[in-house]
Motif scaffolding. Structure first.
Motif, PDB file in Angstrom:
ATOM      1  N   ASN A  43       0.835  -1.195   0.000  1.00  0.00           N
ATOM      2  CA  ASN A  43       0.000   0.000   0.000  1.00  0.00           C
ATOM      3  C   ASN A  43       0.879   1.258   0.000  1.00  0.00           C
ATOM      4  OD1 ASN A  43      -1.762   2.126   0.571  1.00  0.00           O
ATOM      5  ND2 ASN A  43      -3.132   0.787   1.722  1.00  0.00           N
ATOM      6  N   LYS A  44       0.965   1.926  -1.143  1.00  0.00           N
ATOM      7  CA  LYS A  44       1.849   3.084  -1.269  1.00  0.00           C
ATOM      8  C   LYS A  44       1.379   4.260  -0.418  1.00  0.00           C
ATOM      9  CE  LYS A  44       3.658   1.949  -5.846  1.00  0.00           C
ATOM     10  NZ  LYS A  44       3.837   2.396  -7.245  1.00  0.00           N
ATOM     11  N   ASP A  45       0.071   4.381  -0.218  1.00  0.00           N
ATOM     12  CA  ASP A  45      -0.448   5.475   0.620  1.00  0.00           C
ATOM     13  C   ASP A  45       0.058   5.347   2.054  1.00  0.00           C
ATOM     14  OD1 ASP A  45      -1.839   6.585  -1.486  1.00  0.00           O
ATOM     15  OD2 ASP A  45      -3.662   5.418  -1.091  1.00  0.00           O
ATOM     16  N   VAL A  46       0.099   4.110   2.547  1.00  0.00           N
ATOM     17  CA  VAL A  46       0.608   3.862   3.904  1.00  0.00           C
ATOM     18  C   VAL A  46       2.090   4.220   3.974  1.00  0.00           C
ATOM     19  CG1 VAL A  46       1.109   2.078   5.622  1.00  0.00           C
ATOM     20  CG2 VAL A  46      -1.087   2.086   4.442  1.00  0.00           C
ATOM     21  N   TYR A  48       3.777   6.376   2.119  1.00  0.00           N
ATOM     22  CA  TYR A  48       3.941   7.836   2.093  1.00  0.00           C
ATOM     23  C   TYR A  48       3.577   8.459   3.449  1.00  0.00           C
ATOM     24  CZ  TYR A  48       4.434   7.514  -2.997  1.00  0.00           C
ATOM     25  OH  TYR A  48       4.864   7.220  -4.265  1.00  0.00           O
ATOM     26  N   SER A  49       2.475   7.982   4.034  1.00  0.00           N
ATOM     27  CA  SER A  49       2.034   8.529   5.326  1.00  0.00           C
ATOM     28  C   SER A  49       3.068   8.269   6.412  1.00  0.00           C
ATOM     29  CB  SER A  49       0.688   7.909   5.727  1.00  0.00           C
ATOM     30  OG  SER A  49      -0.307   8.215   4.771  1.00  0.00           O
TER      31      SER A  49
END
Length: 200
Positions: A43-46, A48-49
């Motif tokens: 999960n790239k969003d995770v 980045y976050s």
């Protein structure tokens, strides 16, 4: 998070045996657990976050260690050294990029990229070696602050590159200066009150 910490600890242990800083261990861990490695985290969003959160925590720790009063002792050396470092490195990068066939605006970007260091990485290295409060640590930190001020001005100017004019340049500089003034005012008058309230 647990998987990342465990793998980073193992990789960091072997990197320490080789007497290397921990930054390469963290990069290697990211490659191993990320989508291009073992694929444990996809999960790239995770990603980045978590990376943004990690940078925020790192700067928070540095903020606790940082004292601007101590930096005043090396103020002239930092201002002169930082300005010379940025100017000479930018000129070298710009010249090499021009010789390689890049147009002027591209060469300018390349020169800036080469001239400006990563504050996060350098501070992490100083923290790992307990050298943040040494004389050379203060000099390096001061030069990084000079670079950060330059970055603020450059970011403000970047918007005026496409349609360059004296008016756009003036507005961009004014925005950068205004941002700096707001930051100084908040750090002197607002944040100390909030922190004292939070501490109570």
């Amino acid at each position: 998070i647990a998987i990342v910490i465990i793998i980073a600890t193992v990789v960091g242990y072997f990197v320490r045996l080789l007497k290397q800083p921990l930054i390469p261990a963290y990069v290697l861990t990211g490659i191993l657990v990320g989508p291009f490695g073992l694929g444990l985290i996809r999960n790239k969003d995770v990603i980045y976050s978590l990376s943004e959160l990690g940078i925020a925590f790192l700067f928070f720790i540095v903020g606790l260690e940082l004292s601007l009063k101590r930096l005043k002792k090396v103020g002239w050396a930092v201002t002169l050294g930082g300005t010379l470092q940025i100017a000479l490195t930018f000129a070298f990068g710009f010249m090499v990029a021009t010789l390689l066939g890049f147009v002027r605006i591209e060469a300018a970007y390349i020169g800036l990229i080469i001239a400006l260091s990563s504050t996060m990485i350098v501070i992490k290295l100083l923290l790992d070696k307990n050298e943040l409060d040494t004389m050379h640590g203060r000099l390096i930190l001061g030069i990084l602050l000079v670079q950060d001020v330059v970055i603020i001005l450059v970011l403000a100017l970047m918007g005026s590159f496409a349609e360059f004019s004296v008016l756009n340049l003036g507005i961009a500089l004014l925005k950068g200066l205004l941002l700096l003034v707001v930051a100084v005012v908040l750090s002197k008058f607002v944040f100390p009150i909030l922190l004292k309230f939070a501490a109570r």
